[in-house]
Scaffold this motif. Structure first.
Motif, PDB file in Angstrom:
ATOM      1  N   VAL B  99      40.425  47.893  35.780  1.00 36.38           N
ATOM      2  CA  VAL B  99      39.818  47.273  34.601  1.00 36.38           C
ATOM      3  C   VAL B  99      38.665  46.372  35.000  1.00 36.38           C
ATOM      4  O   VAL B  99      37.569  46.455  34.439  1.00 36.38           O
ATOM      5  CB  VAL B  99      40.876  46.476  33.804  1.00 36.38           C
ATOM      6  CG1 VAL B  99      40.240  45.699  32.668  1.00 36.38           C
ATOM      7  CG2 VAL B  99      41.943  47.412  33.255  1.00 36.38           C
ATOM      8  N   VAL B 100      38.911  45.537  35.994  1.00 31.27           N
ATOM      9  CA  VAL B 100      37.869  44.576  36.375  1.00 31.27           C
ATOM     10  C   VAL B 100      38.068  44.171  37.833  1.00 31.27           C
ATOM     11  O   VAL B 100      39.195  44.173  38.339  1.00 31.27           O
ATOM     12  CB  VAL B 100      37.913  43.353  35.418  1.00 31.27           C
ATOM     13  CG1 VAL B 100      39.189  42.542  35.588  1.00 31.27           C
ATOM     14  CG2 VAL B 100      36.706  42.452  35.583  1.00 31.27           C
ATOM     15  N   ASP B 101      36.967  43.868  38.498  1.00 31.88           N
ATOM     16  CA  ASP B 101      37.053  43.371  39.868  1.00 31.88           C
ATOM     17  C   ASP B 101      37.395  41.888  39.854  1.00 31.88           C
ATOM     18  O   ASP B 101      36.944  41.143  38.970  1.00 31.88           O
ATOM     19  CB  ASP B 101      35.711  43.560  40.586  1.00 31.88           C
ATOM     20  CG  ASP B 101      35.529  45.001  41.025  1.00 31.88           C
ATOM     21  OD1 ASP B 101      36.512  45.584  41.514  1.00 31.88           O
ATOM     22  OD2 ASP B 101      34.412  45.538  40.861  1.00 31.88           O
ATOM     23  N   VAL B 102      38.152  41.479  40.840  1.00 30.14           N
ATOM     24  CA  VAL B 102      38.524  40.066  40.929  1.00 30.14           C
ATOM     25  C   VAL B 102      37.288  39.204  41.184  1.00 30.14           C
ATOM     26  O   VAL B 102      37.157  38.107  40.645  1.00 30.14           O
ATOM     27  CB  VAL B 102      39.585  39.862  42.042  1.00 30.14           C
ATOM     28  CG1 VAL B 102      39.836  38.385  42.297  1.00 30.14           C
ATOM     29  CG2 VAL B 102      40.896  40.542  41.652  1.00 30.14           C
ATOM     30  N   ASP B 103      36.359  39.741  41.968  1.00 22.43           N
ATOM     31  CA  ASP B 103      35.136  38.976  42.263  1.00 22.43           C
ATOM     32  C   ASP B 103      34.334  38.690  40.995  1.00 22.43           C
ATOM     33  O   ASP B 103      33.661  37.668  40.889  1.00 22.43           O
ATOM     34  CB  ASP B 103      34.261  39.770  43.244  1.00 22.43           C
ATOM     35  CG  ASP B 103      34.924  39.864  44.606  1.00 22.43           C
ATOM     36  OD1 ASP B 103      35.801  39.017  44.876  1.00 22.43           O
ATOM     37  OD2 ASP B 103      34.569  40.764  45.393  1.00 22.43           O
ATOM     38  N   GLN B 104      34.385  39.620  40.044  1.00 21.63           N
ATOM     39  CA  GLN B 104      33.605  39.459  38.812  1.00 21.63           C
ATOM     40  C   GLN B 104      34.111  38.292  37.967  1.00 21.63           C
ATOM     41  O   GLN B 104      33.326  37.651  37.267  1.00 21.63           O
ATOM     42  CB  GLN B 104      33.697  40.735  37.970  1.00 21.63           C
ATOM     43  CG  GLN B 104      32.777  41.848  38.434  1.00 21.63           C
ATOM     44  CD  GLN B 104      32.903  43.057  37.525  1.00 21.63           C
ATOM     45  OE1 GLN B 104      34.002  43.479  37.209  1.00 21.63           O
ATOM     46  NE2 GLN B 104      31.788  43.608  37.112  1.00 21.63           N
ATOM     47  N   ILE B 105      35.396  38.064  38.020  1.00 19.91           N
ATOM     48  CA  ILE B 105      35.970  37.043  37.136  1.00 19.91           C
ATOM     49  C   ILE B 105      36.288  35.745  37.868  1.00 19.91           C
ATOM     50  O   ILE B 105      36.732  34.782  37.261  1.00 19.91           O
ATOM     51  CB  ILE B 105      37.269  37.563  36.470  1.00 19.91           C
ATOM     52  CG1 ILE B 105      38.300  37.955  37.537  1.00 19.91           C
ATOM     53  CG2 ILE B 105      36.993  38.730  35.550  1.00 19.91           C
ATOM     54  CD1 ILE B 105      39.704  37.857  37.071  1.00 19.91           C
ATOM     55  N   ALA B 106      36.057  35.736  39.183  1.00 22.01           N
ATOM     56  CA  ALA B 106      36.486  34.584  39.980  1.00 22.01           C
ATOM     57  C   ALA B 106      35.791  33.287  39.556  1.00 22.01           C
ATOM     58  O   ALA B 106      36.385  32.207  39.644  1.00 22.01           O
ATOM     59  CB  ALA B 106      36.230  34.864  41.454  1.00 22.01           C
ATOM     60  N   HIS B 107      34.549  33.406  39.107  1.00 15.98           N
ATOM     61  CA  HIS B 107      33.786  32.186  38.808  1.00 15.98           C
ATOM     62  C   HIS B 107      33.641  31.926  37.315  1.00 15.98           C
ATOM     63  O   HIS B 107      32.849  31.089  36.898  1.00 15.98           O
ATOM     64  CB  HIS B 107      32.404  32.278  39.466  1.00 15.98           C
ATOM     65  CG  HIS B 107      32.497  32.532  40.938  1.00 15.98           C
ATOM     66  ND1 HIS B 107      32.985  31.598  41.821  1.00 15.98           N
ATOM     67  CD2 HIS B 107      32.189  33.633  41.678  1.00 15.98           C
ATOM     68  CE1 HIS B 107      32.968  32.113  43.053  1.00 15.98           C
ATOM     69  NE2 HIS B 107      32.499  33.343  42.989  1.00 15.98           N
ATOM     70  N   ASP B 108      34.412  32.662  36.514  1.00 18.46           N
ATOM     71  CA  ASP B 108      34.341  32.448  35.064  1.00 18.46           C
ATOM     72  C   ASP B 108      34.947  31.098  34.695  1.00 18.46           C
ATOM     73  O   ASP B 108      35.918  30.655  35.301  1.00 18.46           O
ATOM     74  CB  ASP B 108      35.106  33.562  34.318  1.00 18.46           C
ATOM     75  CG  ASP B 108      34.349  34.876  34.349  1.00 18.46           C
ATOM     76  OD1 ASP B 108      33.210  34.866  34.833  1.00 18.46           O
ATOM     77  OD2 ASP B 108      34.917  35.894  33.906  1.00 18.46           O
ATOM     78  N   GLU B 109      34.376  30.500  33.688  1.00 19.38           N
ATOM     79  CA  GLU B 109      34.891  29.221  33.213  1.00 19.38           C
ATOM     80  C   GLU B 109      36.060  29.412  32.239  1.00 19.38           C
ATOM     81  O   GLU B 109      36.989  28.623  32.202  1.00 19.38           O
ATOM     82  CB  GLU B 109      33.770  28.436  32.508  1.00 19.38           C
ATOM     83  CG  GLU B 109      32.624  27.998  33.425  1.00 19.38           C
ATOM     84  CD  GLU B 109      33.017  26.853  34.327  1.00 19.38           C
ATOM     85  OE1 GLU B 109      33.763  25.963  33.878  1.00 19.38           O
ATOM     86  OE2 GLU B 109      32.591  26.859  35.498  1.00 19.38           O
ATOM     87  N   ILE B 110      35.947  30.474  31.440  1.00 19.67           N
ATOM     88  CA  ILE B 110      36.980  30.699  30.417  1.00 19.67           C
ATOM     89  C   ILE B 110      38.266  31.240  31.044  1.00 19.67           C
ATOM     90  O   ILE B 110      38.246  31.806  32.132  1.00 19.67           O
ATOM     91  CB  ILE B 110      36.483  31.664  29.306  1.00 19.67           C
ATOM     92  CG1 ILE B 110      35.952  32.955  29.947  1.00 19.67           C
ATOM     93  CG2 ILE B 110      35.454  30.997  28.438  1.00 19.67           C
ATOM     94  CD1 ILE B 110      35.578  34.008  28.959  1.00 19.67           C
ATOM     95  N   LEU B 111      39.361  31.071  30.296  1.00 19.46           N
ATOM     96  CA  LEU B 111      40.673  31.419  30.859  1.00 19.46           C
ATOM     97  C   LEU B 111      40.990  32.901  30.730  1.00 19.46           C
ATOM     98  O   LEU B 111      41.600  33.478  31.623  1.00 19.46           O
ATOM     99  CB  LEU B 111      41.753  30.577  30.158  1.00 19.46           C
ATOM    100  CG  LEU B 111      43.097  30.475  30.852  1.00 19.46           C
ATOM    101  CD1 LEU B 111      42.959  29.907  32.247  1.00 19.46           C
ATOM    102  CD2 LEU B 111      44.047  29.605  30.035  1.00 19.46           C
TER     103      LEU B 111
END
Lengths: 156, 203
Positions: B99-111
């Motif tokens: 579904v998604v790479d961990v690197d893509q979401i690692a720096h997201d602010e939202i939960l």
């Protein structure tokens, strides 16, 4: 003997052999088929589940009555931090080296369970850096002590 | 060509010969040997009994991969079939699909993880549609989270939040079933009753 060999005639001359031959070939066929089916469909790893509730979700624990208390277990890089009751001081259980001290936690939970036998709920509150393995071991320890309703809550 | 019994086969003129026929005619050993099947049938029976005892009708609920090492726990219950969110070091997947790479979401602010939430909402719609007439198997919001044991809670809490936002609030952590402790701890289920409740809180 369950062999497929034809028995040799025993005794003398005209007496009929009393041994009867059991045909094991169909039985072996059946066993072979069963064996092949069971080997193909065998599940070699026993996977289980730990059911948890999420804070604010469907399985949120009910408000405590006089026989239970609000039990919160924090997990941080330093170790466990157990808070039994609102306003009560936290009991720190430091790590043993790099590992969480599960036996010490079990002792503390045992004390709580002895004083509050009806206690079923606990809120586990790990920090972001806590690994999944440590979280699972902690939940497993809680369930071992009869605290089956585990709520996982992120540290605010 | 016909299948012949193993052994010496003299030529016709030798067979008829008075001198040579005796050499072949007498003392011939029986070429057929009995096959002992008893031990094989015993072994087969034992194997079938062992495999039947370990037979699981539910089959493999989770797809086990080398990237995901599950932690071991001894007080889990039997896993049920439900959508599986897999979390590895590199990616987050749903039902075997990345579904998604961990690197893509690692720096997201939202939960929440938007891609995962969208996929879960689609899955929920499908499940509700499929089971709309089946009252015995109504949508219960069950989901299995299959994470590697080194995964940080930072990722897991975001997955849990996304699941809850999509309507999957009944979260199960997948574990490897370990051995049960033989002696129950006092106060635990199945253990002898503990001492009466005291008013004091633990120190």
């Amino acid at each position: 003997m369950a062999g497929a060999a034809v028995p040799e005639p025993s005794g003398k001359g005209k007496k009929k052999a009393l041994d009867s031959v059991v045909n094991v070939v169909p039985f072996i066929d059946l066993l072979s088929c069963c064996l092949a089916f069971l080997l193909i469909t065998a599940v070699w790893t026993q996977v289980g589940k730990l059911q948890v509730a999420q804070a604010g979700g469907q399985g949120e624990p009910t408000p405590p009555d006089s026989k239970t208390l609000v039990l919160t277990l924090g997990l941080s890089e330093k170790g466990f931090s157990l808070t039994a009751g609102q306003g009560a001081g936290a009991i720190d259980i430091p790590k043993k080296g790099t590992e969480f001290d599960i036996p010490a936690l079990l002792d503390k939970l045992k004390e709580v369970k002895t004083q509050f036998p009806d206690q079923q709920t606990i809120t586990v509150s790990p920090e972001d850096s806590v690994q999944y393995n440590d979280l699972v071991q902690t939940i497993d320890a809680c369930m071992k002590m009869g605290l089956n309703s585990v709520t996982v809550q992120a540290v605010s | 060509m016909a299948i012949l019994t193993p052994g010496k086969r003299p030529a016709k003129r030798f067979r008829k010969s008075k001198v040579m026929s005796g050499k072949f005619g007498k003392g011939r050993k029986v070429a057929n040997s009995d096959l002992q099947l008893t031990s094989m049938v015993d072994m087969f029976t034992l194997l079938v009994i062992f495999l039947l005892a370990n037979f699981s009708a539910t089959g493999d609920v989770l797809f086990m991969s080398k990237e995901i090492q599950l932690p071991t726990a001894s007080h889990g219950s039997e896993i049920e079939r439900a959508p599986v969110v897999a979390i590895t070091d590199n990616f987050i997947g749903l039902e075997g699909q990345k579904v998604v790479d961990v690197d893509q979401i690692a720096h997201d602010e939202i939960l929440n993880i938007q891609a995962l939430e969208d996929n879960l909402r689609d899955l929920k719609k499908r499940e509700e549609f499929v089971h709309q007439l089946d009252k015995d198997h109504q949508f219960a919001g069950k989901i299995n989270i299959q994470a590697d044991k080194r995964t940080h809670f930072k990722i897991i809490k975001r997955v849990m939040y996304s699941c809850a936002m999509a309507g999957y609030g009944n979260i199960n952590f997948a574990i490897l079933a370990g051995k049960q402790d033989k002696a129950p701890v006092p106060g635990a289920p199945g253990a002898p009753p503990a001492a009466p409740a005291a008013d004091q809180k633990p120190n």
